[in-house]
Design a protein around this motif. Sequence first.
Motif, PDB file in Angstrom:
ATOM      1  N   LEU A  55      53.620 -58.313 107.551  1.00 49.95           N
ATOM      2  CA  LEU A  55      54.218 -59.511 106.971  1.00 49.95           C
ATOM      3  C   LEU A  55      54.286 -59.334 105.466  1.00 49.95           C
ATOM      4  O   LEU A  55      53.302 -58.935 104.839  1.00 49.95           O
ATOM      5  CB  LEU A  55      53.387 -60.757 107.302  1.00 49.95           C
ATOM      6  N   GLY A  73      57.672 -69.717 106.213  1.00 47.59           N
ATOM      7  CA  GLY A  73      57.771 -68.428 106.867  1.00 47.59           C
ATOM      8  C   GLY A  73      57.697 -67.265 105.900  1.00 47.59           C
ATOM      9  O   GLY A  73      57.637 -67.448 104.682  1.00 47.59           O
ATOM     10  N   LEU A 102      58.938 -60.471 108.521  1.00 47.20           N
ATOM     11  CA  LEU A 102      58.233 -59.581 109.439  1.00 47.20           C
ATOM     12  C   LEU A 102      58.933 -58.230 109.389  1.00 47.20           C
ATOM     13  O   LEU A 102      60.138 -58.133 109.646  1.00 47.20           O
ATOM     14  CB  LEU A 102      58.258 -60.142 110.854  1.00 47.20           C
ATOM     15  N   THR A 135      62.553 -62.912 110.226  1.00 51.33           N
ATOM     16  CA  THR A 135      61.710 -63.978 109.678  1.00 51.33           C
ATOM     17  C   THR A 135      60.682 -64.421 110.702  1.00 51.33           C
ATOM     18  O   THR A 135      60.992 -64.566 111.887  1.00 51.33           O
ATOM     19  CB  THR A 135      62.567 -65.186 109.260  1.00 51.33           C
ATOM     20  N   CYS A 136      59.450 -64.605 110.235  1.00 47.65           N
ATOM     21  CA  CYS A 136      58.355 -65.073 111.084  1.00 47.65           C
ATOM     22  C   CYS A 136      57.852 -66.402 110.531  1.00 47.65           C
ATOM     23  O   CYS A 136      57.539 -66.504 109.336  1.00 47.65           O
ATOM     24  CB  CYS A 136      57.237 -64.037 111.101  1.00 47.65           C
ATOM     25  N   GLN A 163      53.285 -67.322 117.744  1.00 44.33           N
ATOM     26  CA  GLN A 163      54.508 -66.634 118.142  1.00 44.33           C
ATOM     27  C   GLN A 163      54.155 -65.328 118.829  1.00 44.33           C
ATOM     28  O   GLN A 163      53.155 -64.690 118.496  1.00 44.33           O
ATOM     29  CB  GLN A 163      55.386 -66.348 116.915  1.00 44.33           C
ATOM     30  N   ILE A 208      55.174 -61.604 119.226  1.00 38.14           N
ATOM     31  CA  ILE A 208      55.934 -60.593 118.498  1.00 38.14           C
ATOM     32  C   ILE A 208      55.931 -59.299 119.311  1.00 38.14           C
ATOM     33  O   ILE A 208      54.874 -58.822 119.732  1.00 38.14           O
ATOM     34  CB  ILE A 208      55.322 -60.323 117.105  1.00 38.14           C
ATOM     35  N   VAL A 239      61.022 -61.968 118.807  1.00 37.10           N
ATOM     36  CA  VAL A 239      60.129 -63.097 118.536  1.00 37.10           C
ATOM     37  C   VAL A 239      60.307 -64.096 119.666  1.00 37.10           C
ATOM     38  O   VAL A 239      61.423 -64.577 119.908  1.00 37.10           O
ATOM     39  CB  VAL A 239      60.430 -63.765 117.184  1.00 37.10           C
ATOM     40  N   LYS A 243      65.655 -60.360 117.705  1.00 33.52           N
ATOM     41  CA  LYS A 243      66.002 -60.883 116.389  1.00 33.52           C
ATOM     42  C   LYS A 243      66.658 -59.845 115.488  1.00 33.52           C
ATOM     43  O   LYS A 243      67.465 -60.190 114.630  1.00 33.52           O
ATOM     44  CB  LYS A 243      64.743 -61.414 115.694  1.00 33.52           C
TER      45      LYS A 243
END
Length: 201
Positions: A16, A24, A27, A43-44, A50, A52, A69, A74
């Motif tokens: 990250l 956010g 990622l 984007t996380c 979540q 991943i 995600v 994504k």
Amino acid sequence: MKPNEGVSDRAFTLALSASTTTTGSNLIFSVVSGATRFTAKTTCAKGAWQRIVASYYRSSGQNNLKLYVDEQLKKTSLSNEIDDFYFNVGTMTIGSGSKVATGSLNAEEAEAEFFTPHETFSGSIDEFRFYHGLRSIPKQEADKTKTIYPNNIEGLVAYYKFNEPTGSHNMEEIVLDSSGNSLHGKITNYSQDLRLTSSFY
């Protein structure tokens, strides 16, 4: 994960990026082998659980990275063939803040050669699963909310649940590998607070 200490030019990284927003951060999934480097980024969200999945599709016609995600694709990287990693003696670290060689994070940052975290991971990890093989969306959907068992999951290399029970023993910093491959780990700078978000089942 990288095969030697220090900055490595053979590694893969899931990280990250630093973020000043409360919603956010980026990622980043990067794979490096010598001069070949490529990256996928999405984007996380902050403040939410979540799922991943980062996959390296190392097959003819693919040779790219994919980031999922919550069972949704994504980001897919550009295709690029890559050399061996030489991970037979590699060390995998989680939340370490390791500096690794990487590709550019986007077209505007083509000069970037390294990913240099400014702090270690701050957050909670429920489980960590490492597979030698691809995880399609149907497979992700099937396993997303259940405990898995190594005898019926193909390609499972390492499986860390982070739910080791506390007690009067002297091995509370150990993280057990539930894949059956005995790739157990150890928490550096362990404290009791690191177990507070675990689910004991």
